[in-house]
Enzyme design. Sequence first.
Site, PDB file in Angstrom:
ATOM      1  N   HIS A   1      -7.909   3.552   3.757  1.00 15.62           N
ATOM      2  CA  HIS A   1      -7.820   4.299   4.944  1.00 15.62           C
ATOM      3  C   HIS A   1      -9.074   4.530   5.474  1.00 15.62           C
ATOM      4  O   HIS A   1      -9.657   4.628   6.797  1.00 15.62           O
ATOM      5  CB  HIS A   1      -7.741   5.712   5.060  1.00 15.62           C
ATOM      6  CG  HIS A   1      -6.367   5.980   4.689  1.00 15.62           C
ATOM      7  ND1 HIS A   1      -4.927   5.192   3.712  1.00 15.62           N
ATOM      8  CD2 HIS A   1      -4.705   6.792   5.683  1.00 15.62           C
ATOM      9  CE1 HIS A   1      -3.680   5.349   4.154  1.00 15.62           C
ATOM     10  NE2 HIS A   1      -4.298   6.279   5.289  1.00 15.62           N
TER      11      HIS A   1
ATOM     12  N   GLU B   1      -4.495   9.739   8.768  1.00 11.65           N
ATOM     13  CA  GLU B   1      -2.818   9.685   9.030  1.00 11.65           C
ATOM     14  C   GLU B   1      -2.768  10.353  10.426  1.00 11.65           C
ATOM     15  O   GLU B   1      -1.806  10.242  10.597  1.00 11.65           O
ATOM     16  CB  GLU B   1      -2.175  10.556   7.825  1.00 11.65           C
ATOM     17  CG  GLU B   1      -2.430   9.347   6.602  1.00 11.65           C
ATOM     18  CD  GLU B   1      -1.030   8.375   5.930  1.00 11.65           C
ATOM     19  OE1 GLU B   1      -0.486   8.913   6.965  1.00 11.65           O
ATOM     20  OE2 GLU B   1      -1.457   8.074   6.051  1.00 11.65           O
TER      21      GLU B   1
ATOM     22  N   CYS C   1      -4.525  -1.176  -1.971  1.00 12.72           N
ATOM     23  CA  CYS C   1      -4.641   0.438  -1.580  1.00 12.72           C
ATOM     24  C   CYS C   1      -5.557   0.503  -3.088  1.00 12.72           C
ATOM     25  O   CYS C   1      -4.896   0.597  -4.598  1.00 12.72           O
ATOM     26  CB  CYS C   1      -3.098   1.109  -2.543  1.00 12.72           C
ATOM     27  SG  CYS C   1      -2.923   2.622  -2.688  1.00 12.72           S
TER      28      CYS C   1
ATOM     29  N   CYS D   1     -11.324   3.158  -0.440  1.00 17.16           N
ATOM     30  CA  CYS D   1      -9.811   4.359  -0.617  1.00 17.16           C
ATOM     31  C   CYS D   1      -9.364   2.959   1.213  1.00 17.16           C
ATOM     32  O   CYS D   1     -10.382   2.962   2.010  1.00 17.16           O
ATOM     33  CB  CYS D   1      -9.306   4.983   0.713  1.00 17.16           C
ATOM     34  SG  CYS D   1      -8.090   5.448   1.011  1.00 17.16           S
TER      35      CYS D   1
ATOM     36  N   ASP E   1       0.767  -0.797   0.368  1.00 16.24           N
ATOM     37  CA  ASP E   1      -0.024   0.077  -0.241  1.00 16.24           C
ATOM     38  C   ASP E   1       0.838   1.133   0.186  1.00 16.24           C
ATOM     39  O   ASP E   1       2.435   1.205   0.249  1.00 16.24           O
ATOM     40  CB  ASP E   1      -1.245   0.357   1.262  1.00 16.24           C
ATOM     41  CG  ASP E   1      -1.633   1.112   1.719  1.00 16.24           C
ATOM     42  OD1 ASP E   1      -2.318   1.825   0.524  1.00 16.24           O
ATOM     43  OD2 ASP E   1      -2.029   1.843   2.547  1.00 16.24           O
ATOM     44  N   SER E   2       0.502   2.632  -0.522  1.00 14.61           N
ATOM     45  CA  SER E   2       0.763   4.037  -0.226  1.00 14.61           C
ATOM     46  C   SER E   2       2.184   3.684   1.699  1.00 14.61           C
ATOM     47  O   SER E   2       2.004   4.738   1.789  1.00 14.61           O
ATOM     48  CB  SER E   2       0.134   4.440  -0.861  1.00 14.61           C
ATOM     49  OG  SER E   2      -0.783   4.759  -0.459  1.00 14.61           O
TER      50      SER E   2
HETATM   51  N1  DGL Z   1      -4.054   3.356   0.152  1.00 15.91           N
HETATM   52  C1  DGL Z   1      -4.362   4.618  -0.354  1.00 15.91           C
HETATM   53  C2  DGL Z   1      -6.360   3.986  -1.342  1.00 15.91           C
HETATM   54  O1  DGL Z   1      -6.961   3.463  -0.802  1.00 15.91           O
HETATM   55  C3  DGL Z   1      -5.100   6.029   0.419  1.00 15.91           C
HETATM   56  C4  DGL Z   1      -3.887   6.916   0.656  1.00 15.91           C
HETATM   57  C5  DGL Z   1      -3.281   7.174  -0.012  1.00 15.91           C
HETATM   58  O2  DGL Z   1      -3.932   8.658  -0.666  1.00 15.91           O
HETATM   59  O3  DGL Z   1      -2.416   6.902  -0.332  1.00 15.91           O
HETATM   60  O4  DGL Z   1      -6.371   4.573  -2.170  1.00 15.91           O
END
Ligand code: DGL
Length: 211
Positions: A186, A152, A73, A184, A10-11
């Site tokens: 998050h 975050e 992600c 998303c 993931d990011s």
């Molecule tokens: N992990 C990203 C997503 O699911 C969310 C956080 C980001 O913007 O990188 O889109």
Amino acid sequence: MNEAPIGIFDSGVGGLTVMKAVMHRLPGESICYFGDNARGPYGSRDIGEIRGFALEIAAFLEDLGVKLIVIACNSATSAGLLEVQRRCRVPVLGVVEPGARGAVQATHNRRIGVIGTRATISSRAYLRAIHALDAGATVHSRACPSLVDFVEGGEVEGPRVEEEVRRYLAPLLRRGVDTLVLGCTHYPLISKVIGDVAGEGVSLISSDWEV
Ligand code: DGL
């Protein structure tokens, strides 16, 4: 059983929601998790740039010997799933198609809301995935960039988060969606607030369990 680990990336930390669900369902598997904290969040970056990151990380995980890669992600899945699948020797799963499937199964009125980052929503990946399963479904999408910032920053409840969620969801709820995809990684962390604002009549679909 193939003892090699499953690679998940993931990011940043959001994909841990997916990892937790995978660990719960597959307790015998070992997992190698990569969170790109150096370059995340991805959601407001250019799609081509995100695709490049996804290709790099997938190649890194493949070199570590993983047997399967999960792009945990939504932004990276939307930007680069097909390209990563084309380049990798191991199978690669994303989070969009499972979320779309969950939504199509859950909806009664075929009005589905999708919330996600700018990258995910502008790619229209959920729209395509939902329409591949049900061409007659109506999809209302909304980018909610500030929600990632709240998570975050560790702010997952309270009046400020609630007000922002209310503002984002209002147009979707006015259109009568009965199902809302948390597009998303998050958002499961603020699903209590999202659920309270959306109300009991709206089913929340979360990528973590769908994957
Ligand atoms: N992990 C990203 C997503 O699911 C969310 C956080 C980001 O913007 O990188 O889109």
